[in-house]
Design an enzyme around this catalytic site. Structure first.
Site, PDB file in Angstrom:
ATOM      1  N   THR A   1      62.087 -28.796  91.293  1.00  0.00           N
ATOM      2  CA  THR A   1      63.476 -29.203  91.069  1.00  0.00           C
ATOM      3  C   THR A   1      64.421 -28.107  91.569  1.00  0.00           C
ATOM      4  O   THR A   1      64.095 -26.926  91.495  1.00  0.00           O
ATOM      5  CB  THR A   1      63.676 -29.472  89.559  1.00  0.00           C
ATOM      6  OG1 THR A   1      62.715 -30.461  89.161  1.00  0.00           O
ATOM      7  CG2 THR A   1      65.064 -29.983  89.252  1.00  0.00           C
TER       8      THR A   1
ATOM      9  N   LYS B   1      51.682 -16.053  76.652  1.00  0.00           N
ATOM     10  CA  LYS B   1      52.103 -16.097  75.239  1.00  0.00           C
ATOM     11  C   LYS B   1      53.239 -17.094  75.058  1.00  0.00           C
ATOM     12  O   LYS B   1      53.289 -17.822  74.072  1.00  0.00           O
ATOM     13  CB  LYS B   1      52.575 -14.706  74.786  1.00  0.00           C
ATOM     14  CG  LYS B   1      51.460 -13.722  74.517  1.00  0.00           C
ATOM     15  CD  LYS B   1      52.078 -12.445  73.975  1.00  0.00           C
ATOM     16  CE  LYS B   1      51.063 -11.379  73.717  1.00  0.00           C
ATOM     17  NZ  LYS B   1      51.701 -10.065  73.514  1.00  0.00           N
TER      18      LYS B   1
ATOM     19  N   ASN C   1      65.660 -15.625  75.609  1.00  0.00           N
ATOM     20  CA  ASN C   1      65.507 -14.169  75.570  1.00  0.00           C
ATOM     21  C   ASN C   1      66.033 -13.513  76.858  1.00  0.00           C
ATOM     22  O   ASN C   1      65.866 -12.328  77.061  1.00  0.00           O
ATOM     23  CB  ASN C   1      64.036 -13.774  75.347  1.00  0.00           C
ATOM     24  CG  ASN C   1      63.171 -14.112  76.549  1.00  0.00           C
ATOM     25  OD1 ASN C   1      63.595 -14.832  77.454  1.00  0.00           O
ATOM     26  ND2 ASN C   1      61.955 -13.593  76.576  1.00  0.00           N
TER      27      ASN C   1
ATOM     28  N   TYR D   1      50.419 -19.398  84.358  1.00  0.00           N
ATOM     29  CA  TYR D   1      51.394 -20.498  84.262  1.00  0.00           C
ATOM     30  C   TYR D   1      50.680 -21.842  84.211  1.00  0.00           C
ATOM     31  O   TYR D   1      50.897 -22.634  83.287  1.00  0.00           O
ATOM     32  CB  TYR D   1      52.331 -20.411  85.468  1.00  0.00           C
ATOM     33  CG  TYR D   1      53.454 -21.420  85.481  1.00  0.00           C
ATOM     34  CD1 TYR D   1      54.549 -21.287  84.622  1.00  0.00           C
ATOM     35  CD2 TYR D   1      53.451 -22.499  86.362  1.00  0.00           C
ATOM     36  CE1 TYR D   1      55.603 -22.198  84.641  1.00  0.00           C
ATOM     37  CE2 TYR D   1      54.495 -23.413  86.387  1.00  0.00           C
ATOM     38  CZ  TYR D   1      55.572 -23.262  85.523  1.00  0.00           C
ATOM     39  OH  TYR D   1      56.602 -24.171  85.556  1.00  0.00           O
TER      40      TYR D   1
ATOM     41  N   ASP E   1      63.095 -14.460  71.348  1.00  0.00           N
ATOM     42  CA  ASP E   1      61.899 -14.717  72.148  1.00  0.00           C
ATOM     43  C   ASP E   1      61.029 -15.703  71.369  1.00  0.00           C
ATOM     44  O   ASP E   1      60.642 -15.413  70.226  1.00  0.00           O
ATOM     45  CB  ASP E   1      61.161 -13.380  72.349  1.00  0.00           C
ATOM     46  CG  ASP E   1      60.023 -13.514  73.341  1.00  0.00           C
ATOM     47  OD1 ASP E   1      59.356 -14.568  73.345  1.00  0.00           O
ATOM     48  OD2 ASP E   1      59.802 -12.557  74.102  1.00  0.00           O
TER      49      ASP E   1
ATOM     50  N   ASN F   1      54.900 -22.101  68.085  1.00  0.00           N
ATOM     51  CA  ASN F   1      56.034 -21.817  67.184  1.00  0.00           C
ATOM     52  C   ASN F   1      57.040 -22.962  67.171  1.00  0.00           C
ATOM     53  O   ASN F   1      57.591 -23.310  66.127  1.00  0.00           O
ATOM     54  CB  ASN F   1      56.732 -20.511  67.600  1.00  0.00           C
ATOM     55  CG  ASN F   1      55.930 -19.287  67.185  1.00  0.00           C
ATOM     56  OD1 ASN F   1      55.208 -19.326  66.180  1.00  0.00           O
ATOM     57  ND2 ASN F   1      56.043 -18.210  67.946  1.00  0.00           N
TER      58      ASN F   1
ATOM     59  N   LYS G   1      50.416 -23.883  80.786  1.00  0.00           N
ATOM     60  CA  LYS G   1      51.045 -25.192  80.576  1.00  0.00           C
ATOM     61  C   LYS G   1      49.997 -26.246  80.209  1.00  0.00           C
ATOM     62  O   LYS G   1      50.268 -27.164  79.437  1.00  0.00           O
ATOM     63  CB  LYS G   1      51.804 -25.622  81.833  1.00  0.00           C
ATOM     64  CG  LYS G   1      53.059 -24.792  82.111  1.00  0.00           C
ATOM     65  CD  LYS G   1      54.228 -25.207  81.237  1.00  0.00           C
ATOM     66  CE  LYS G   1      55.494 -24.456  81.626  1.00  0.00           C
ATOM     67  NZ  LYS G   1      56.688 -24.876  80.874  1.00  0.00           N
TER      68      LYS G   1
ATOM     69  N   LEU H   1      62.107 -25.552  76.883  1.00  0.00           N
ATOM     70  CA  LEU H   1      62.128 -25.195  78.313  1.00  0.00           C
ATOM     71  C   LEU H   1      61.821 -23.722  78.520  1.00  0.00           C
ATOM     72  O   LEU H   1      61.714 -23.285  79.670  1.00  0.00           O
ATOM     73  CB  LEU H   1      63.503 -25.503  78.929  1.00  0.00           C
ATOM     74  CG  LEU H   1      63.801 -26.968  79.243  1.00  0.00           C
ATOM     75  CD1 LEU H   1      64.140 -27.751  77.994  1.00  0.00           C
ATOM     76  CD2 LEU H   1      64.934 -27.090  80.243  1.00  0.00           C
TER      77      LEU H   1
HETATM   78  P1  NAD Z   1      64.228 -20.629  84.566  1.00  0.00           P
HETATM   79  O1  NAD Z   1      63.390 -19.413  84.768  1.00  0.00           O
HETATM   80  O2  NAD Z   1      65.527 -20.722  85.277  1.00  0.00           O
HETATM   81  O3  NAD Z   1      64.514 -20.861  83.014  1.00  0.00           O
HETATM   82  C1  NAD Z   1      63.623 -20.499  81.995  1.00  0.00           C
HETATM   83  C2  NAD Z   1      64.439 -19.996  80.816  1.00  0.00           C
HETATM   84  O4  NAD Z   1      63.555 -19.674  79.737  1.00  0.00           O
HETATM   85  C3  NAD Z   1      65.205 -18.712  81.127  1.00  0.00           C
HETATM   86  O5  NAD Z   1      66.515 -18.797  80.617  1.00  0.00           O
HETATM   87  C4  NAD Z   1      64.402 -17.633  80.410  1.00  0.00           C
HETATM   88  O6  NAD Z   1      65.179 -16.493  80.078  1.00  0.00           O
HETATM   89  C5  NAD Z   1      63.897 -18.394  79.213  1.00  0.00           C
HETATM   90  N1  NAD Z   1      62.662 -17.839  78.623  1.00  0.00           N
HETATM   91  C6  NAD Z   1      61.500 -17.531  79.265  1.00  0.00           C
HETATM   92  N2  NAD Z   1      60.588 -17.099  78.394  1.00  0.00           N
HETATM   93  C7  NAD Z   1      61.172 -17.130  77.151  1.00  0.00           C
HETATM   94  C8  NAD Z   1      60.735 -16.800  75.846  1.00  0.00           C
HETATM   95  N3  NAD Z   1      59.504 -16.332  75.614  1.00  0.00           N
HETATM   96  N4  NAD Z   1      61.605 -16.953  74.823  1.00  0.00           N
HETATM   97  C9  NAD Z   1      62.874 -17.419  75.030  1.00  0.00           C
HETATM   98  N5  NAD Z   1      63.337 -17.744  76.249  1.00  0.00           N
HETATM   99  C10 NAD Z   1      62.497 -17.598  77.292  1.00  0.00           C
HETATM  100  O7  NAD Z   1      63.295 -21.884  84.929  1.00  0.00           O
HETATM  101  P2  NAD Z   1      63.658 -23.431  85.081  1.00  0.00           P
HETATM  102  O8  NAD Z   1      63.404 -23.809  86.469  1.00  0.00           O
HETATM  103  O9  NAD Z   1      64.971 -23.724  84.461  1.00  0.00           O
HETATM  104  O10 NAD Z   1      62.485 -24.074  84.212  1.00  0.00           O
HETATM  105  C11 NAD Z   1      62.691 -24.537  82.881  1.00  0.00           C
HETATM  106  C12 NAD Z   1      61.400 -25.144  82.351  1.00  0.00           C
HETATM  107  O11 NAD Z   1      61.010 -26.242  83.183  1.00  0.00           O
HETATM  108  C13 NAD Z   1      60.222 -24.170  82.340  1.00  0.00           C
HETATM  109  O12 NAD Z   1      59.476 -24.359  81.165  1.00  0.00           O
HETATM  110  C14 NAD Z   1      59.412 -24.575  83.557  1.00  0.00           C
HETATM  111  O13 NAD Z   1      58.058 -24.289  83.395  1.00  0.00           O
HETATM  112  C15 NAD Z   1      59.677 -26.065  83.622  1.00  0.00           C
HETATM  113  N6  NAD Z   1      59.499 -26.566  85.003  1.00  0.00           N
HETATM  114  C16 NAD Z   1      60.420 -26.302  85.972  1.00  0.00           C
HETATM  115  C17 NAD Z   1      60.231 -26.754  87.258  1.00  0.00           C
HETATM  116  C18 NAD Z   1      61.236 -26.513  88.356  1.00  0.00           C
HETATM  117  O14 NAD Z   1      61.015 -26.967  89.493  1.00  0.00           O
HETATM  118  N7  NAD Z   1      62.352 -25.865  88.119  1.00  0.00           N
HETATM  119  C19 NAD Z   1      59.062 -27.460  87.580  1.00  0.00           C
HETATM  120  C20 NAD Z   1      58.124 -27.683  86.585  1.00  0.00           C
HETATM  121  C21 NAD Z   1      58.366 -27.242  85.279  1.00  0.00           C
END
Ligand code: NAD
Ligand code: UDP
Length: 313
Positions: free
Chosen positions: A175, A90, A32, A145, A56, A98, A149, A72
């Site tokens: 990461t 949500k 989204n 968050y 979304d 979903n 999770k 993700l």
């Molecule tokens: P990011 O914010 O770069 O990417 C998240 C993506 O999800 C974005 O493109 C965003 O637009 C999309 N998004 C968010 N809510 C949405 C929704 N309701 N519907 C559709 N798209 C949606 O974050 P990231 O670092 O790439 O993280 C990716 C996943 O990995 C996340 O779930 C995050 O919780 C998990 N994670 C990341 C890390 C890290 O260190 N980067 C650590 C632990 C967990």
């Protein structure tokens, strides 16, 4: 395979989509664009194996013929997930439900959930093993968050028990790498962008809190191994680099690697509930997936600094 990647336009998602397309899969990215960026997936759109759907995941989704779902979608940076905590909740709970229902409609296809080290909260056990239940404030500013999770993990394991859905849960530790948004607000991107543009390096608190930083390529390897394991191993499993650094050490390393920087370190208030220590125990990932990270912090930072240089310029 036909694979859905939600959050595919984000930092990690865009790396995962590229890897899956390179391996010959048909990949559908659902995003989204809450924190994701079109530029992260621009090149991928040249491939006829890749497509994007703006959607979304809080709303139900209809796609058929799927073999795998990587979920993700969720803002991951504290300023981003705290900006709209109800949306974050949500996304983490209704959105995940979903995706689980979508997997059921797709002949019970495999679903991998990207959970987080944040489920351990401000940990009282160190390093953190998967068996540790965590120390999380249920009503704090990080709770949307952390608890979101945690609730998603509950839901996923319940779908496994009730519907035999083949699920996979990974707990990702901090990461970093290319395709991070320079304004994302997380520590690695902040410090590098600040150093490259000669702004103050903002350490929150006294910088004695620790994190363990993993390069994105190592994470993608671990994620694929977890999804494709045929042991019936559902996790949760920690995927992180056990190398532990204080935030002050990280600032010093970044400054040492960007020699031309005129930035100075400044100390700001620490955000509420900021975890004091964090380091993964990765024994389980080694045993079950034969996975461990291969890229050191300094090596990963060389790549990441080169990426941010081009972004800042
Ligand atoms: P990011 O914010 O770069 O990417 C998240 C993506 O999800 C974005 O493109 C965003 O637009 C999309 N998004 C968010 N809510 C949405 C929704 N309701 N519907 C559709 N798209 C949606 O974050 P990231 O670092 O790439 O993280 C990716 C996943 O990995 C996340 O779930 C995050 O919780 C998990 N994670 C990341 C890390 C890290 O260190 N980067 C650590 C632990 C967990
Ligand atoms: N942090 C910092 N300066 C910044 C951004 C973050 O000192 O400009 C600190 C933050 O307080 C935390 C650590 O760096 O202790 C990691 O923060 P990040 O937001 O990257 O991830 P998380 O807290 O979710 O692990």
């Amino acid at each position: 395979m036909k694979i859905l990647v939600t959050g595919g336009a984000g930092f990690i998602g865009s790396h995962l989509c590229k890897r899956l397309v390179d391996e010959g899969n048909e990949v559908i990215c659902v995003d989204n664009f809450y924190t994701g960026r079109k530029k992260n997936i621009e090149k991928l759109l040249e491939s006829d194996k890749f497509s994007v759907m703006e959607h979304d995941i809080i709303n139900p989704l209809e796609i058929t013929g799927l073999d795998r779902i990587y979920n993700l979608a969720c803002p991951a940076s504290p300023p981003a997930y705290q900006k709209d905590p109800v949306f974050t909740w949500k996304t983490s709970v209704i959105g995940v439900m979903n995706m689980l229902d979508l997997a059921r409609k797709n002949n019970n296809c495999r679903v991998l959930q990207t959970s987080t080290s944040e489920v351990y909260g401000d940990p009282l056990e160190h390093p953190q093993k998967e068996s540790y239940w965590g120390n999380v404030n249920p009503i704090g500013i990080r709770s949307c968050y952390d608890e979101g999770k945690r609730a998603s993990e509950t839901l996923i394991v319940d779908y496994f028990r009730k519907f035999d859905l083949p699920v996979r849960i990974i707990r990702i530790f901090n990461t970093y790498g290319s395709n991070m948004d320079p304004n994302d607000g997380r520590v690695v991107s902040n410090f590098i962008v600040q150093a490259l543009s000669n702004q103050d390096i903002t350490i929150y608190g006294d910088g004695s809190q620790t994190r363990s930083f993993q390069y994105v390529d190592d994470l993608i390897d671990g994620m694929l191994k977890m999804m494709e394991n045929n042991l019936g191993f559902i996790g949760p499993v920690n995927i992180g680099n056990p190398g532990e650094f204080t935030i002050k050490e990280l600032a010093e390393i970044v400054l040492k690697m960007i020699l031309e920087s005129k930035s100075k370190i400044v100390f700001k208030d620490i955000p509420k509930d900021d975890p004091k220590i964090r380091k993964p125990d990765i024994t389980l990932a080694k045993e079950k997936l034969s996975w461990e990270p291969l890229i050191s912090l300094e090596k990963g930072l060389v790549q990441t600094i080169a990426y941010f240089r081009s972004e800042v310029e």
